[in-house]
Design a protein around this motif. Structure first.
Motif, mmCIF file in Angstrom:
data_model
loop_
_atom_site.group_PDB
_atom_site.id
_atom_site.type_symbol
_atom_site.label_atom_id
_atom_site.label_comp_id
_atom_site.label_asym_id
_atom_site.label_seq_id
_atom_site.Cartn_x
_atom_site.Cartn_y
_atom_site.Cartn_z
ATOM 1 N N GLN A 900 0.564 -1.037 0.489
ATOM 2 C CA GLN A 900 -0.015 -0.091 0.240
ATOM 3 C C GLN A 900 0.892 1.187 -0.432
ATOM 4 O OE1 GLN A 900 -2.087 -1.074 3.642
ATOM 5 N NE2 GLN A 900 -4.120 -0.073 2.544
ATOM 6 N N GLY A 904 0.205 2.732 -3.496
ATOM 7 C CA GLY A 904 -0.800 3.189 -3.173
ATOM 8 C C GLY A 904 -1.456 4.411 -3.997
ATOM 9 N N LEU A 910 -5.356 0.921 -3.848
ATOM 10 C CA LEU A 910 -4.785 0.744 -2.849
ATOM 11 C C LEU A 910 -5.405 1.477 -1.612
ATOM 12 C CD1 LEU A 910 -1.494 -0.668 -4.476
ATOM 13 C CD2 LEU A 910 -2.710 -2.130 -2.495
ATOM 14 N N ALA A 918 -7.055 -4.435 0.451
ATOM 15 C CA ALA A 918 -6.417 -4.079 0.775
ATOM 16 C C ALA A 918 -5.515 -4.929 -0.457
ATOM 17 C CB ALA A 918 -4.722 -3.107 1.301
#
Length: 1007
Positions: A900, A904, A910, A918
């Motif tokens: 993440q 992300g 995410l 996730a």
């Protein structure tokens, strides 16, 4: 050729045929006009006799076929005897109308009808010696001269079977006598087959003593028309012969004997001989010595094997050796109930009955289906094993005889025994008649209307036969199921309460034995609870006596029956005067079963229920176990807080709502887990884990909101000088709470416009402290611990910060681990605008635009390695710790969080606080392979379920499997494992987490 009958006569004949039960009078009328029946076609006696059969049309077809294959002289003798001799008429036509297979045999052997012509007294109930004589004459006598030994045996067997079927369909014998005759015929057949084998292999017969032990229905004198004949072989060497040589010779003899019976030849087959009940089953040697048998039974045998030995008897071969075998194993049978694993094995046997039913056939199964023959047989055999230890009158191998003895001894109520006897006889008769038609092994009710009609008429049902048959079958099946469910338990109530004058009651010792056999560790205490619940003449006691037999069964199926019964007594004592309680359990079947499951599955849910017994109502409501939405929970909590006098009473009211909802969630979880058939290695339980995590997180969020409202109202009313919000962290923010999780939070405030910043900060600090104090007040309710240690600077930092203070800290001082912790930050209570602005503030930290540098990655890996080495409790098994152990929650979560933080910013999917979501997003983005993602997800779900199970079972949190055997078994039941499979559960956990750790080594540590 016969001239066509006048139209009037034909019409009259058709009418008579319809009246006598013919379904196709036109075709059958033509058969009556067949030349082979010319001498009897107008005889009214014949038509009436055909009308008395199960299938008049089929009987007439069979008669014409039989007459046509006779010589002219034999045909006239057959027809003449048929008209003048009622015994032959009833027997022959009865068989032809009930069995197409035996009609085929008669056509193939035209003179065999003569075996039905006599009606000697010895013929009424022949036993093994009479059958042996008949088979010997058919094999070695004149009849067998033109056939091989095997075919001669087959023909002689069918000829003897013809007589059994004739007595059966004519009602000369009842179903129990028919089953006994079939077993005696099987015994004679096995002896003849062994004699044929010995004749072919005289050398083998000369060196070994071979005994054949009948098992199953053959051993119990209750055989079907078509069934495997179960046997066990035991052998000893004759004098001067080596044991190995003798066993090899005996094995050849036994194998040949089995083939003689089961091979298919032009004369058909008899039945398979099944030796799979022998020690080690198919994997064990076909023949063993007596000492080898005993060594196995004394060391390795399971309870079901002793249950099978209950029916063992010598049927063929060396009678002395056979009796030695029976004498040696019989004491072991009656010691089986004292074995350590007896309870586990019994429960597994009960479940196996249900598991063996194909879903598409469950409604047609006479044997394995609910209310079927196996229910009766299993119940009777289990009661025999429990009470036969001390009562030799119960040691019969025949189901109906054993049932009669159980009733005579007071172990089964007289009315129940009578109903069970009638149902068993009815179901066995159905099974016999279904098999008799084609002589095929089946236990399924037919679906074809004509087959059902024939079956019903064979039982004497003439008016609306099909509907009558279905109604009677379903009624008997319901009776069997009802009695089966209470059979073990109703006599226990008789032992503690006078229910029916004159009813024979179990002694305290016998009642205790039965309770012990069913898994109750404290039978004296259990009887005391039963007496308190069921004694007396009140309406309440009467309803309890209706409920308890079924409830006791559900308790016995659990890992802790004693706890279930004790909990039920406590709940009943608390709600005994409440009119709706017992009515709910009596009238809403799901409520009673749900209560039994919840009370016996562990400590958490019963403890919650006993603090608020009225929550029992949730178990019977249509949506009673459905989790409530956060908005509805928060609305109820805030309303309760608003009505309360003072902050402490307000939080007590909020806690009351939390207690009820915690029970709702735990009860739904437990009841859902009991419905799971597959093990965690075979089925994804993620949806259930997500539901529990969301429900607990929503519930805690509503409780925190209530505590916040109470804290503010107590001192400031509605004029707090700052806007205050609570941010959920860790599992709280991730919607992944366990039953025993603390609530990780951050406290955030923003001074109102024009307010003094210092006054605002003091007010925010006071609110946060008051919230923690209120939620930690001593109470009988489960605590909700507020943990703010994930705040900047940890325990040494300020408890509450303003948005500006958080922004300054994160800009200048934030460490990598703090950014990682913010991955699960989510507002849970308080000012929504402040919560939204806090998330906007931390998003760049947790999802950095440039991703993570190598230094940050090294920091995360170093911290994780340090945590593994320092925080794992001393002495804990690193392969079994669900949080910090190999492949556990921490391994999976840190791996997902690293992905993440790295990706992300570029992958919006995410940006979620939920681990599984996730992980799925990382898989969909191609950041992790599908198989690796599945491995990590499976390990995370399993570790979470174990933590939940430990809390549900023990009533306190834990990160490892319990050491107590009963608690460990309860965890296993929650996870979907049958009792006795604890080792398999632990092995599965190690295997699944080991695979997950391999993925973590690759993805997190870089291989």
């Amino acid at each position: 050729m016969a001239l066509p009958a006048p139209q009037g006569r034909r019409s009259s004949t058709f009418t008579r045929m319809l009246r006598h039960g013919f379904t196709d009078p036109q075709a059958s009328g033509k058969l009556l006009d067949a030349p082979a029946l010319s001498s009897v076609r107008s005889d009214s006696v014949l038509l009436e006799a055909l009308g008395g059969t199960a299938d008049p049309d089929q009987a007439l077809v069979g008669l014409v076929r039989l007459a046509e294959v006779q010589s002219e002289e034999d045909r006239q003798r057959l027809l003449s005897t048929l008209v003048t001799a009622k015994p032959l008429r009833d027997r022959l036509l009865g068989v032809l109308g009930a069995s197409e297979a035996l009609a085929d045999h008669l056509v193939r052997h035209p003179k065999d009808w003569e075996s039905l012509a006599t009606y000697e007294s010895v013929d009424l109930h022949p036993t093994t010696p009479e059958f042996e004589q008949a088979l010997a004459e058919g094999i070695w006598g004149e009849r067998g001269a033109r056939l091989s030994r095997e075919d001669a045996l087959r023909a002689a067997y069918r000829r003897a079977l013809l007589g059994i079927a004739a007595r059966d369909v004519c009602g000369t014998t009842d179903v129990a006598q028919t089953a006994a005759e079939l077993a005696d015929l099987a015994t004679a057949t096995l002896r003849a087959a062994l004699e044929i084998a010995s004749e072919e292999q005289p050398g083998d017969a000369a060196v070994s003593r071979l005994a054949v032990i009948g098992m199953g229905k053959c051993g119990g004198h209750e055989l079907n028309y078509v069934s495997d004949v179960d046997v066990i072989f035991v052998a000893e060497p004759k004098d001067g012969v080596e044991e190995s040589d003798a066993l090899q010779a005996a094995t050849r003899l036994a194998a040949r004997m089995m083939r003689v019976c089961s091979d298919v030849t032009p004369e058909g087959t008899i039945w398979p001989v099944d030796a799979n009940l022998r020690p080690e089953g198919r994997n064990g040697p076909l023949v063993r010595t007596l000492s080898s048998h005993l060594a196995y039974y004394q060391r390795w045998a399971k309870t079901w094997e002793f249950q099978a030995l209950l029916k063992a008897r010598t049927v063929a071969g060396d009678p002395t050796l056979g009796q030695e075998y029976v004498d040696a194993v019989t004491p072991l049978v009656w010691q089986a109930a004292e074995r350590e694993n007896f309870i586990v094995d019994v429960r597994q046997m009960r479940r196996r009955v249900v598991a063996n039913i194909p879903a598409a056939q469950v409604d047609r199964e006479l044997k394995l289906g609910p209310g079927g023959l196996r229910d009766v047989e299993f119940a009777v055999q289990l009661l025999q094993l429990v009470h036969g230890r001390s009562d030799a009158t119960l040691r019969s191998a025949t189901t109906l005889d054993a049932l009669k003895a159980l009733a005579a001894g007071g172990y089964v109520g007289r009315q129940d025994a009578t109903a069970l006897d009638a149902a068993y006889r009815f179901l066995r008769t159905l099974e016999h008649r279904i098999q008799l038609y084609k002589l095929r092994r089946t236990h399924l009710m037919p679906e074809d209307e004509q087959d059902l009609r024939r079956l019903a008429r064979s039982l004497g049902m003439r008016t609306e036969p099909v509907d009558t048959l279905r109604k009677e079958w379903k009624w008997h099946a319901r009776e069997v199921r009802r009695i089966h469910e209470k059979l073990f338990y109703r006599p226990l109530l008789d032992a503690v309460a006078v229910l029916e004058p004159g009813e024979i009651r179990l002694s305290a010792k016998a009642a205790g034995q039965r309770l012990e056999a069913l898994g109750y560790e404290d039978p004296v205490g259990a009887l005391r609870h039963l007496e308190a619940l069921a004694s007396g003449v009140s309406r309440k006691a009467a309803i309890q006596r209706t409920l308890l037999p079924v409830l006791l069964g559900w308790f016995a199926d659990s890992a802790d029956p004693d706890a279930g019964l004790l909990g039920f007594r406590k709940v009943s004592d608390a709600l005994g005067k409440t009119p709706w309680y017992l009515r709910l359990l009596r009238d809403e079947g799901a409520a009673a079963e749900n209560l039994a499951r919840v009370l016996s599955a562990g400590r958490l849910a019963p403890d919650l229920l006993l603090r608020a017994p009225e929550a029992v109502a949730l178990l019977g409501a249509p949506d009673g176990l459905k989790p409530r939405a956060r908005a509805a929970l928060e609305q109820e909590v805030l309303a309760a807080v608003g009505r309360a006098d003072g902050a402490e009473q307000a939080v007590a009211a909020a806690r009351g709502v939390r207690r009820r909802e915690l029970f709702r969630t735990a009860a739904a979880d437990l009841i859902g887990a009991y419905g799971t058939e597959a093990s965690p290695a075979e089925e994804d339980h993620g949806q259930a884990v997500d539901a529990v995590g969301s429900a607990l997180s929503d519930l805690n969020a509503a409780t925190v909101a209530g505590a916040l409202r109470a804290a503010v109202r107590e001192q400031w009313g509605d004029t707090l000088p700052t806007r205050f919000t609570v941010i959920g962290m860790g599992r709280f923010g991730g919607h992944e709470l366990n039953y025993g999780s603390d609530a990780d939070v951050l406290f955030v405030h923003e001074p109102r416009e024009g307010a003094d910043e210092q006054e605002a900060a003091k007010a925010a600090f006071a609110v946060a402290n008051e919230m923690r104090r209120l939620l930690q007040l001593p109470s009988s309710d489960p605590p909700l611990m507020i943990d703010a240690d994930l705040r900047p600077e940890g325990k040494t930092g300020p408890l509450v910060r303003s948005l500006a203070s958080y922004a300054a800290y994160y800009r200048r001082w934030s460490l990598t681990w703090e950014a990682q912790a913010l991955l699960r930050a989510e507002p849970v209570a308080g000012d929504e605008e402040v919560g939204r602005r806090f998330i906007e503030l931390v998003d760049p930290l947790r999802y950095p635009r440039e991703g993570l540098g190598e230094d940050a990655v090294r920091d995360i890996r170093r911290l994780k390695a340090r945590m593994e080495s320092e925080r794992l409790p001393r002495g804990a098994d690193p392969t079994m710790h669900t949080k910090l152990g190999r492949g556990g929650l921490s391994d999976v979560e840190w791996t997902v969080q690293l992905l993440q933080m790295r990706h992300g910013h570029a992958e919006p999917a995410l940006r979620t606080t939920r681990t599984r979501a996730a992980l799925a997003a990382a898989r969909d983005a191609g950041l992790i392979g599908a198989e690796d993602a599945k491995t990590l997800d499976e390990a995370w779900v399993l570790a979470t379920r174990v933590r939940n199970a430990v809390m549900l079972v023990r009533g306190r949190p834990g990160d490892t499997f319990p050491g107590d055997a009963r608690e460990l078994a309860a965890v296993g039941r929650y996870l979907g494992y049958e009792e006795g499979h604890v080792g398999e559960m632990l092995d599965d956990y190690r295997r699944i987490t080991r695979r997950a750790r391999s993925v973590v080594e690759e993805l997190f540590y870089g291989g």
